[in-house]
Design an enzyme around this catalytic site. Sequence first.
Site, mmCIF file in Angstrom:
data_model
loop_
_atom_site.group_PDB
_atom_site.id
_atom_site.type_symbol
_atom_site.label_atom_id
_atom_site.label_comp_id
_atom_site.label_asym_id
_atom_site.label_seq_id
_atom_site.Cartn_x
_atom_site.Cartn_y
_atom_site.Cartn_z
ATOM 1 N N ASP A 162 0.976 -1.208 -0.052
ATOM 2 C CA ASP A 162 0.063 -0.135 -0.127
ATOM 3 C C ASP A 162 0.778 1.205 -0.067
ATOM 4 O OD1 ASP A 162 -2.186 -1.677 0.353
ATOM 5 O OD2 ASP A 162 -3.037 -0.772 1.857
ATOM 6 N N CYS A 313 -4.394 10.526 5.089
ATOM 7 C CA CYS A 313 -4.592 9.357 4.269
ATOM 8 C C CYS A 313 -5.781 9.951 3.212
ATOM 9 C CB CYS A 313 -5.664 8.283 5.169
ATOM 10 S SG CYS A 313 -4.644 7.542 6.472
#
Length: 328
Positions: A162, A313
Site C-alpha cells: 500500500d 490518508c
Amino acid sequence: MPAWDVALEATMPARSKLFFVDNAGNSFPAEQARLAELELAVFAETLQRLGITVARPAPLDHRRPFSTPNWKSPSGLYSMMPRDLLLVVGDTIIEAPMAWRARYFEIDAYRHLLFSYFQRGARWISAPRPQLRAEWYDDGFDHEEPHTTGRYVTGEFEPTFDAADFVRCGRDIFAQRSHVTNRSGIDWVTRHLGSDYTVHTLDIADRAPMHIDATFMPLAPGKILVNPSRAVSLPAALQAWDVRLAPPPAVPGDHTLYFSSPWISMNVLMLDQQRVVVEAGERPLIEMLEGWDFEVLPLPFRNVMRFGGCFHCVTADVRRRGTLESYL
Ligand code: GLY
C-alpha cells in the site's frame, strides 16, 4: 463493506469483526457516510481557499461484485483514501499493488486524473498486478509481534504494497514491512525509483501494522512525530533530528473506528514546512504542535476518522512547490 477475510483480520481492530462478517457487500451506515462526506467537503473547500488545487475521485459504484480467475469479491471498498493507492515521487506516480482483494479496482475512481497527469508529463506506472491467491496468505499470522517473528499475513510470493506504508521526505523515503506491504514490495519500489532516492525500511513494533502514517510522520526538515506506543528504531541519519512523541489521542473511547486505532490522530497533513491540518478535537496534539512552532489549522474530521484515515490518508499530493532535496 468488503468481505471479511484473513487480510482484513490481520489489520483491523478485533471489535470490527462481527459487524463486517454480518454486513459484507452492504453499505456502511448512510448517516455516518453523509457526515464524513460533509467533513471532506469542508476540508476540500479549506484547501482551495488556501490556493491549493483539489481534484476529487470520480463517482464509482463499489457495490458491484467482481472476480479474477482466483477469487471473488462481493464488493469494493470506497474512494476515500488515495494515499493508500498512489505513491507520488517527483514526477512519477505509482499505482500500488494492494493486498486487500476488495481494493483491487479502487484505482478506477482516479484513472481520469492519472490520465490527465500523464498527458501533462507525469511518469505514470502501475506496479505488477498481484494475483492474491488464497494459499499466499498466512492464517497463522502473528497477532502480537509480527515484526519479531516475521509472521505477516502476506508472504513473499509476489510484491504487494500500500502506498501509505511509505512516507516521503525529500529524496529519502521511509517504509515499513506491514501486513499488506511485503519486502518484495519495498524492493520493487526501491529498484524502480533507482539511485535518485534512498528507501529506508524502519523497524517498527506495531501489533497490526498497516500504513506508516499513524506511526512515523516527518513534519518538516529536522522534525518528526512518532507514535509512543510503537517503538521505532531510527536510522543513524535521523539521530540529529528533533523526534517527539505524539500525545495520546483525544478521540473518545466509544467513537466507532472501523478500521484503525485511535492513533489515526497523528495522521496530519503538512501544507508546507509550517502549516499543519489537525483534527479539531485533538487538543493535546494541537497544543504540542503549536509549542513546536507549527501553525495549526484545526478541522473537524471525526466522522471521516471512522473509516480508517485522517488528513494524510484522504489526500495524495501530486504537486508541491519547491525543489526535491536531500535533508538527511
Ligand atoms: N493503521 C493505522 C493505525 O491503526 O494506527
